[in-house]
Enzyme design. Structure first.
Site, PDB file in Angstrom:
ATOM      1  N   CYS A   1      38.470 -17.772  64.310  1.00 15.93           N
ATOM      2  CA  CYS A   1      39.138 -16.856  63.374  1.00 15.93           C
ATOM      3  C   CYS A   1      38.143 -15.875  62.761  1.00 15.93           C
ATOM      4  O   CYS A   1      38.423 -14.686  62.657  1.00 15.93           O
ATOM      5  CB  CYS A   1      39.794 -17.633  62.226  1.00 15.93           C
ATOM      6  N   ASP A   2      37.007 -16.374  62.312  1.00 16.05           N
ATOM      7  CA  ASP A   2      36.144 -15.584  61.431  1.00 16.05           C
ATOM      8  C   ASP A   2      34.782 -15.209  62.018  1.00 16.05           C
ATOM      9  O   ASP A   2      34.036 -14.442  61.397  1.00 16.05           O
ATOM     10  CB  ASP A   2      35.926 -16.353  60.114  1.00 16.05           C
TER      11      ASP A   2
ATOM     12  N   CYS B   1      36.650 -22.033  60.654  1.00 14.98           N
ATOM     13  CA  CYS B   1      37.215 -21.577  61.933  1.00 14.98           C
ATOM     14  C   CYS B   1      36.367 -20.463  62.545  1.00 14.98           C
ATOM     15  O   CYS B   1      36.425 -19.313  62.087  1.00 14.98           O
ATOM     16  CB  CYS B   1      38.644 -21.114  61.716  1.00 14.98           C
TER      17      CYS B   1
HETATM   18  P1  FAD Z   1      50.075 -25.805  59.739  1.00 13.50           P
HETATM   19  O1  FAD Z   1      49.902 -24.355  59.612  1.00 13.50           O
HETATM   20  O2  FAD Z   1      49.049 -26.712  59.147  1.00 13.50           O
HETATM   21  O3  FAD Z   1      51.500 -26.151  59.116  1.00 13.50           O
HETATM   22  C1  FAD Z   1      51.879 -27.487  58.883  1.00 13.50           C
HETATM   23  C2  FAD Z   1      52.951 -27.476  57.811  1.00 13.50           C
HETATM   24  O4  FAD Z   1      53.491 -28.796  57.710  1.00 13.50           O
HETATM   25  C3  FAD Z   1      52.419 -27.106  56.423  1.00 13.50           C
HETATM   26  O5  FAD Z   1      53.146 -26.004  55.918  1.00 13.50           O
HETATM   27  C4  FAD Z   1      52.630 -28.361  55.597  1.00 13.50           C
HETATM   28  O6  FAD Z   1      53.008 -28.079  54.257  1.00 13.50           O
HETATM   29  C5  FAD Z   1      53.761 -29.053  56.345  1.00 13.50           C
HETATM   30  N1  FAD Z   1      53.757 -30.499  56.182  1.00 13.50           N
HETATM   31  C6  FAD Z   1      52.709 -31.365  56.354  1.00 13.50           C
HETATM   32  N2  FAD Z   1      53.112 -32.619  56.160  1.00 13.50           N
HETATM   33  C7  FAD Z   1      54.439 -32.559  55.850  1.00 13.50           C
HETATM   34  C8  FAD Z   1      55.419 -33.547  55.536  1.00 13.50           C
HETATM   35  N3  FAD Z   1      55.117 -34.851  55.508  1.00 13.50           N
HETATM   36  N4  FAD Z   1      56.681 -33.158  55.269  1.00 13.50           N
HETATM   37  C9  FAD Z   1      57.013 -31.803  55.297  1.00 13.50           C
HETATM   38  N5  FAD Z   1      56.121 -30.842  55.581  1.00 13.50           N
HETATM   39  C10 FAD Z   1      54.861 -31.217  55.863  1.00 13.50           C
HETATM   40  N6  FAD Z   1      44.292 -19.130  63.010  1.00 13.50           N
HETATM   41  C11 FAD Z   1      44.272 -17.969  63.695  1.00 13.50           C
HETATM   42  O7  FAD Z   1      44.849 -17.871  64.786  1.00 13.50           O
HETATM   43  N7  FAD Z   1      43.636 -16.856  63.195  1.00 13.50           N
HETATM   44  C12 FAD Z   1      43.028 -16.855  61.983  1.00 13.50           C
HETATM   45  O8  FAD Z   1      42.465 -15.844  61.559  1.00 13.50           O
HETATM   46  C13 FAD Z   1      43.065 -18.051  61.226  1.00 13.50           C
HETATM   47  N8  FAD Z   1      42.480 -18.098  60.016  1.00 13.50           N
HETATM   48  C14 FAD Z   1      42.596 -19.229  59.275  1.00 13.50           C
HETATM   49  C15 FAD Z   1      42.088 -19.210  57.975  1.00 13.50           C
HETATM   50  C16 FAD Z   1      42.224 -20.325  57.169  1.00 13.50           C
HETATM   51  C17 FAD Z   1      41.683 -20.279  55.760  1.00 13.50           C
HETATM   52  C18 FAD Z   1      42.860 -21.511  57.686  1.00 13.50           C
HETATM   53  C19 FAD Z   1      43.001 -22.748  56.812  1.00 13.50           C
HETATM   54  C20 FAD Z   1      43.339 -21.540  58.980  1.00 13.50           C
HETATM   55  C21 FAD Z   1      43.229 -20.405  59.788  1.00 13.50           C
HETATM   56  N9  FAD Z   1      43.722 -20.371  61.080  1.00 13.50           N
HETATM   57  C22 FAD Z   1      43.711 -19.200  61.787  1.00 13.50           C
HETATM   58  C23 FAD Z   1      44.282 -21.574  61.738  1.00 13.50           C
HETATM   59  C24 FAD Z   1      45.822 -21.566  61.686  1.00 13.50           C
HETATM   60  O9  FAD Z   1      46.240 -21.377  60.350  1.00 13.50           O
HETATM   61  C25 FAD Z   1      46.353 -22.890  62.219  1.00 13.50           C
HETATM   62  O10 FAD Z   1      45.878 -23.109  63.533  1.00 13.50           O
HETATM   63  C26 FAD Z   1      47.891 -22.890  62.249  1.00 13.50           C
HETATM   64  O11 FAD Z   1      48.411 -22.623  60.968  1.00 13.50           O
HETATM   65  C27 FAD Z   1      48.423 -24.220  62.727  1.00 13.50           C
HETATM   66  O12 FAD Z   1      49.818 -24.182  62.671  1.00 13.50           O
HETATM   67  P2  FAD Z   1      50.683 -25.528  62.586  1.00 13.50           P
HETATM   68  O13 FAD Z   1      52.087 -25.066  62.448  1.00 13.50           O
HETATM   69  O14 FAD Z   1      50.298 -26.439  63.667  1.00 13.50           O
HETATM   70  O15 FAD Z   1      50.205 -26.265  61.248  1.00 13.50           O
END
Ligand code: FAD
Ligand code: NAP
Length: 313
Positions: free
Chosen positions: A137-138, A134
């Protein structure tokens, strides 16, 4: 019958839950297969979420209060994996792992996406400690320092361009000598003085110590020559797997419109092509893949759900 079933408990799902319950819906359950929090709980640091600026706190610490806040307003959490979301007449049937089924008036699917790993030595060991997927992010952690980018698609080159405005030099390592990215993007990158393309090459190894990544070894696949780059951040952009399997029917067909890369097509209201079905966060088209935008999407989807249910009554 649930008013709303939320699938996925990352920033998008939790925020959808907060807005849906605080907006008056009584019966809202978030199905999250693990602990709520999502991908950001893997991060050791977050410094681009407005209002939160504490370098001693991890992504896990950051998400901790989100759950507490959501549950306070009545959101229920079931730690269960969802297998399938199907539209049955006017309602949705949510099939959980093990076969149990739950009925809901509306559904917000927020299952996120996962950046692919390239598979080189040290990638997993230094992930989050110098290896990142990302740039937004970083990238700032490498202000005026050199970074290495892996990949030859649109994402790799667009992110390389973004990094080139922050970092001193950006070395793009691509395994072939032709790029998958569109010619316009490639042209823009080639005209940027501080971006250097290293083609026919792969990351042989990312190395470091307990402090994190110290450098990378890059191998030319044609000559086997190895060059070493010290003191560089490493950004890997080799594609994403969208967690979209819950939106497939028993014939493996998607129940709503998707684009060619498996992202859900939504409008600005997070509406999918199926009435009453919304998606939010990283799995939708054009997602910026940031916590703040995933949370924003979740709020938009929940407000739409409230209006939809009122219209149906
Ligand atoms: P996700 O966070 O991916 O959440 C999806 C959830 O759905 C998960 O908890 C998963 O377990 C659940 N799930 C999936 N399939 C199923 C299923 N079939 N049944 C039930 N549950 C399910 N963003 C920033 O803004 N700043 C940062 O500094 C930053 N740093 C990051 C660092 C890392 C290492 C990573 C990996 C990502 C980073 N991001 C950062 C990006 C950010 O984390 C994502 O954009 C954000 O979390 C997306 O949110 P979301 O809710 O769409 O999905
Ligand atoms: P992508 O197009 O699949 O490109 C992935 C890149 O990573 C390719 O260059 C691939 O090399 C390389 N790669 C894959 N596995 C690797 C490995 N194990 N080791 C080293 N390199 C590896 O993915 P993307 O760039 O994320 O784009 C996904 C889709 O979104 C694309 O269709 C893209 O056009 C689209 N997109 C569009 C825009 C835009 O329109 N502005 C922006 C971003 C993305 P090879 O080329 O050798 O296979």
């Amino acid at each position: 019958m649930l008013d709303c079933a939320i699938v996925g408990g990352g920033p998008a799902g939790l925020t959808a839950g907060l807005y849906a319950t605080r907006g008056g819906l009584k019966n809202v359950t978030m199905f999250e297969m693990g602990m709520p929090g999502g991908q950001i709980t893997q991060s050791s640091e977050i410094e681009n979420y407005p209002g939160f600026f504490d370098h001693t706190k991890t992504g896990m610490d950051f998400m901790d209060t989100w759950q507490e806040q959501c549950f306070h307003f009545g959101l229920k959490h079931e730690m269960k994996k969802v297998e399938r979301v199907a539209k049955t007449g006017e309602h949705f049937t949510i099939t959980l792992e093990g076969g149990e089924q739950v009925e809901a008036k509306t559904a917000i699917v927020c299952t996120g996406s996962v950046p692919k790993r390239a598979g080189f030595k040290g990638e997993d060991e230094f992930f989050g400690k110098g290896v990142s997927t990302c740039a937004t992010c970083d990238g700032f952690f490498y202000k005026d320092k050199p970074v290495t980018v892996v990949g030859g698609g649109d994402t790799a080159l667009e992110e390389a361009f973004y990094l080139s405005n922050i970092c001193s030099d950006v070395y793009v390592v691509h395994r072939r000598d032709e790029f998958r990215a569109t010619p316009q993007t490639l042209d823009r990158v080639m005209r940027k003085e501080n971006i250097h393309l290293i083609t026919d090459s792969v990351i042989e190894e990312a190395f470091g110590d307990t402090m994190g990544l110290a450098g990378v070894k890059i191998r030319n696949v044609k000559t086997n020559e190895i060059i070493q780059m010290d003191n560089t951040g490493l950004f890997v952009f080799v594609g994403h797997d969208v967690n979209n399997s819950v939106l497939r029917d028993e014939n493996d067909k998607f129940i709503c419109e998707m684009n060619d890369w498996g992202q859900v097509i939504v409008d600005l209201s997070m509406k999918t092509s199926i009435p009453g079905l919304y998606t939010a966060g990283d799995m939708r088209i054009e997602a910026p893949k940031q916590v703040v935008s995933a949370a924003g999407d979740g709020s938009v989807a929940a407000l739409q759900v409230i209006s939809y249910i009122q219209e149906q009554q």
